[in-house]
Design a protein around this motif. Sequence first.
Motif, PDB file in Angstrom:
ATOM      1  N   THR A  90      19.070  22.996  62.402  1.00 20.37           N
ATOM      2  CA  THR A  90      19.768  22.719  61.157  1.00 20.37           C
ATOM      3  C   THR A  90      21.256  22.539  61.425  1.00 20.37           C
ATOM      4  OG1 THR A  90      20.209  25.047  60.643  1.00 20.37           O
ATOM      5  CG2 THR A  90      18.097  24.112  59.874  1.00 20.37           C
ATOM      6  N   ALA A  91      21.905  21.786  60.568  1.00 21.02           N
ATOM      7  CA  ALA A  91      23.344  21.578  60.735  1.00 21.02           C
ATOM      8  C   ALA A  91      24.097  22.897  60.655  1.00 21.02           C
ATOM      9  CB  ALA A  91      23.848  20.612  59.668  1.00 21.02           C
ATOM     10  N   GLN A  92      23.599  23.830  59.842  1.00 23.07           N
ATOM     11  CA  GLN A  92      24.247  25.133  59.732  1.00 23.07           C
ATOM     12  C   GLN A  92      24.194  25.878  61.070  1.00 23.07           C
ATOM     13  OE1 GLN A  92      22.100  23.732  57.618  1.00 23.07           O
ATOM     14  NE2 GLN A  92      22.278  24.558  55.523  1.00 23.07           N
ATOM     15  N   GLU A  93      23.028  25.859  61.732  1.00 23.16           N
ATOM     16  CA  GLU A  93      22.911  26.524  63.024  1.00 23.16           C
ATOM     17  C   GLU A  93      23.741  25.799  64.080  1.00 23.16           C
ATOM     18  OE1 GLU A  93      22.213  28.813  66.244  1.00 23.16           O
ATOM     19  OE2 GLU A  93      21.935  29.308  64.129  1.00 23.16           O
ATOM     20  N   SER A  94      23.722  24.476  64.068  1.00 24.12           N
ATOM     21  CA  SER A  94      24.553  23.724  65.008  1.00 24.12           C
ATOM     22  C   SER A  94      26.025  24.058  64.807  1.00 24.12           C
ATOM     23  CB  SER A  94      24.322  22.220  64.827  1.00 24.12           C
ATOM     24  OG  SER A  94      23.059  21.832  65.317  1.00 24.12           O
ATOM     25  N   ALA A  95      26.452  24.162  63.550  1.00 23.20           N
ATOM     26  CA  ALA A  95      27.855  24.480  63.271  1.00 23.20           C
ATOM     27  C   ALA A  95      28.217  25.875  63.777  1.00 23.20           C
ATOM     28  CB  ALA A  95      28.128  24.375  61.776  1.00 23.20           C
ATOM     29  N   ARG A  96      27.291  26.811  63.671  1.00 27.91           N
ATOM     30  CA  ARG A  96      27.561  28.157  64.185  1.00 27.91           C
ATOM     31  C   ARG A  96      27.716  28.137  65.703  1.00 27.91           C
ATOM     32  NH1 ARG A  96      24.199  29.680  59.677  1.00 27.91           N
ATOM     33  NH2 ARG A  96      22.280  29.366  60.883  1.00 27.91           N
ATOM     34  N   GLN A  97      26.894  27.343  66.373  1.00 27.43           N
ATOM     35  CA  GLN A  97      27.023  27.234  67.826  1.00 27.43           C
ATOM     36  C   GLN A  97      28.338  26.550  68.202  1.00 27.43           C
ATOM     37  OE1 GLN A  97      23.489  25.571  69.685  1.00 27.43           O
ATOM     38  NE2 GLN A  97      22.147  26.661  68.266  1.00 27.43           N
ATOM     39  N   ILE A  98      28.713  25.531  67.452  1.00 28.61           N
ATOM     40  CA  ILE A  98      29.988  24.851  67.696  1.00 28.61           C
ATOM     41  C   ILE A  98      31.151  25.818  67.481  1.00 28.61           C
ATOM     42  CG2 ILE A  98      31.542  23.095  66.744  1.00 28.61           C
ATOM     43  CD1 ILE A  98      28.968  21.400  66.235  1.00 28.61           C
ATOM     44  N   SER A  99      31.074  26.622  66.431  1.00 30.22           N
ATOM     45  CA  SER A  99      32.118  27.603  66.148  1.00 30.22           C
ATOM     46  C   SER A  99      32.288  28.578  67.313  1.00 30.22           C
ATOM     47  CB  SER A  99      31.775  28.372  64.869  1.00 30.22           C
ATOM     48  OG  SER A  99      32.720  29.386  64.617  1.00 30.22           O
ATOM     49  N   ALA A 100      31.177  29.076  67.826  1.00 31.58           N
ATOM     50  CA  ALA A 100      31.244  30.021  68.945  1.00 31.58           C
ATOM     51  C   ALA A 100      31.835  29.363  70.185  1.00 31.58           C
ATOM     52  CB  ALA A 100      29.844  30.570  69.242  1.00 31.58           C
ATOM     53  N   PHE A 101      31.485  28.084  70.416  1.00 36.31           N
ATOM     54  CA  PHE A 101      32.018  27.381  71.585  1.00 36.31           C
ATOM     55  C   PHE A 101      33.519  27.165  71.440  1.00 36.31           C
ATOM     56  CE2 PHE A 101      32.859  23.518  74.119  1.00 36.31           C
ATOM     57  CZ  PHE A 101      32.407  23.964  75.352  1.00 36.31           C
ATOM     58  N   ILE A 102      33.961  26.794  70.243  1.00 37.82           N
ATOM     59  CA  ILE A 102      35.393  26.596  70.023  1.00 37.82           C
ATOM     60  C   ILE A 102      36.154  27.902  70.240  1.00 37.82           C
ATOM     61  CG2 ILE A 102      37.121  26.124  68.228  1.00 37.82           C
ATOM     62  CD1 ILE A 102      35.198  23.967  67.170  1.00 37.82           C
ATOM     63  N   ASP A 103      35.603  28.993  69.781  1.00 38.48           N
ATOM     64  CA  ASP A 103      36.262  30.280  70.022  1.00 38.48           C
ATOM     65  C   ASP A 103      36.336  30.586  71.517  1.00 38.48           C
ATOM     66  OD1 ASP A 103      36.785  30.753  67.375  1.00 38.48           O
ATOM     67  OD2 ASP A 103      35.064  32.076  67.048  1.00 38.48           O
ATOM     68  N   ARG A 104      35.300  30.224  72.247  1.00 34.09           N
ATOM     69  CA  ARG A 104      35.322  30.433  73.695  1.00 34.09           C
ATOM     70  C   ARG A 104      36.418  29.587  74.344  1.00 34.09           C
ATOM     71  NH1 ARG A 104      30.696  28.533  78.050  1.00 34.09           N
ATOM     72  NH2 ARG A 104      31.715  29.418  79.903  1.00 34.09           N
ATOM     73  N   VAL A 105      36.540  28.329  73.904  1.00 32.76           N
ATOM     74  CA  VAL A 105      37.583  27.446  74.445  1.00 32.76           C
ATOM     75  C   VAL A 105      38.967  27.993  74.119  1.00 32.76           C
ATOM     76  CG1 VAL A 105      38.615  25.147  74.230  1.00 32.76           C
ATOM     77  CG2 VAL A 105      36.120  25.392  74.438  1.00 32.76           C
ATOM     78  N   ARG A 106      39.167  28.433  72.901  1.00 34.59           N
ATOM     79  CA  ARG A 106      40.465  28.971  72.490  1.00 34.59           C
ATOM     80  C   ARG A 106      40.817  30.214  73.297  1.00 34.59           C
ATOM     81  NH1 ARG A 106      39.922  30.972  67.644  1.00 34.59           N
ATOM     82  NH2 ARG A 106      42.170  31.047  67.197  1.00 34.59           N
ATOM     83  N   ALA A 107      39.842  31.070  73.501  1.00 36.01           N
ATOM     84  CA  ALA A 107      40.101  32.292  74.261  1.00 36.01           C
ATOM     85  C   ALA A 107      40.448  31.979  75.712  1.00 36.01           C
ATOM     86  CB  ALA A 107      38.884  33.213  74.193  1.00 36.01           C
ATOM     87  N   ALA A 108      39.750  31.012  76.305  1.00 35.40           N
ATOM     88  CA  ALA A 108      39.966  30.684  77.712  1.00 35.40           C
ATOM     89  C   ALA A 108      41.303  29.989  77.943  1.00 35.40           C
ATOM     90  CB  ALA A 108      38.823  29.808  78.223  1.00 35.40           C
ATOM     91  N   THR A 109      41.703  29.133  77.000  1.00 33.41           N
ATOM     92  CA  THR A 109      42.911  28.327  77.190  1.00 33.41           C
ATOM     93  C   THR A 109      44.152  28.947  76.560  1.00 33.41           C
ATOM     94  OG1 THR A 109      42.467  27.041  75.171  1.00 33.41           O
ATOM     95  CG2 THR A 109      41.554  26.201  77.264  1.00 33.41           C
ATOM     96  N   GLY A 110      43.957  29.901  75.675  1.00 41.29           N
ATOM     97  CA  GLY A 110      45.087  30.481  74.961  1.00 41.29           C
ATOM     98  C   GLY A 110      45.601  29.626  73.826  1.00 41.29           C
ATOM     99  N   ALA A 111      44.881  28.559  73.480  1.00 44.18           N
ATOM    100  CA  ALA A 111      45.313  27.651  72.417  1.00 44.18           C
ATOM    101  C   ALA A 111      44.885  28.183  71.052  1.00 44.18           C
ATOM    102  CB  ALA A 111      44.706  26.265  72.634  1.00 44.18           C
TER     103      ALA A 111
END
Length: 280
Positions: A90-111
Amino acid sequence: MSSADAAPDYSYLGGVAAQLRAPGSSPSGANDWRCRPDARHPQPVVLLHGLSNDTITWNTMSPVLAGAGYCVFTTTYGLGWLGPVGAVTTAQESARQISAFIDRVRAATGAAKVDLVGHSMGGAIPFYYLNHLGGRAKVDDYIALGAPLHGSDLSGVQTAFAGLLNIPGAARQCGGPCQFNTGSPFLRVLDPDPRRSPDVDFTMIVTRYDEVATPYRTGLLRGPNVRNVVLQDRCATDYTEHYEMTADPIAVREVLNALDPTRARPADCTTVLPFVGPVR
């Protein structure tokens, strides 16, 4: 010459070949978790595929953006009943996975924020992230290519098979792809209204020859923070359809322009064929 230094392959078929060579591998230039944004490229770029995966979709865009100095990150989200093909939950589940990935990117890069570049459903699902998962404060630029923001009739195929969606459980099993059918109730939940995210800059790129996100104007938005790009208005001999868009040199140039408007330049007009890419 390493694969990272090789000239980009401006062809959708190059992405297919990459998937056959190394299924599920990150595209060249992506997912260097040691990469840190700099003053010229302050946001990491997160690339989001549609009904495909990151290996196929971003075989061209990823190395081009990395070569331009961006920290580039990709993931295949929404895996399910189509094996290596993502965006089928579902788009809702895909969005949750995208959200978690973006948080991982932000944490790793400091952005604090990322720039999003999404193709097809990957250009539409993030609206759920913006509107329902707190994404507005975490996104600077939102760039979409061939996104079915207002639904798609799949060049009439959806209309012809609309009755199948009324079979109990069919739409639920279909997941995200069925949620973006023309008239789907989910589109009201998605609410792709850029005015709800006034601090996000939106660039919506479409092709008149799209056969999937149809009619092609489904990928356009209205708002003071929106720039709409019809590729054939930039180059009349660009015949790219839905799948070639992420490898089309004219579309790639428009993505670069959107990411850094201060260094924007017109794309070099050439003949671009569906799936195959530019004519040499």
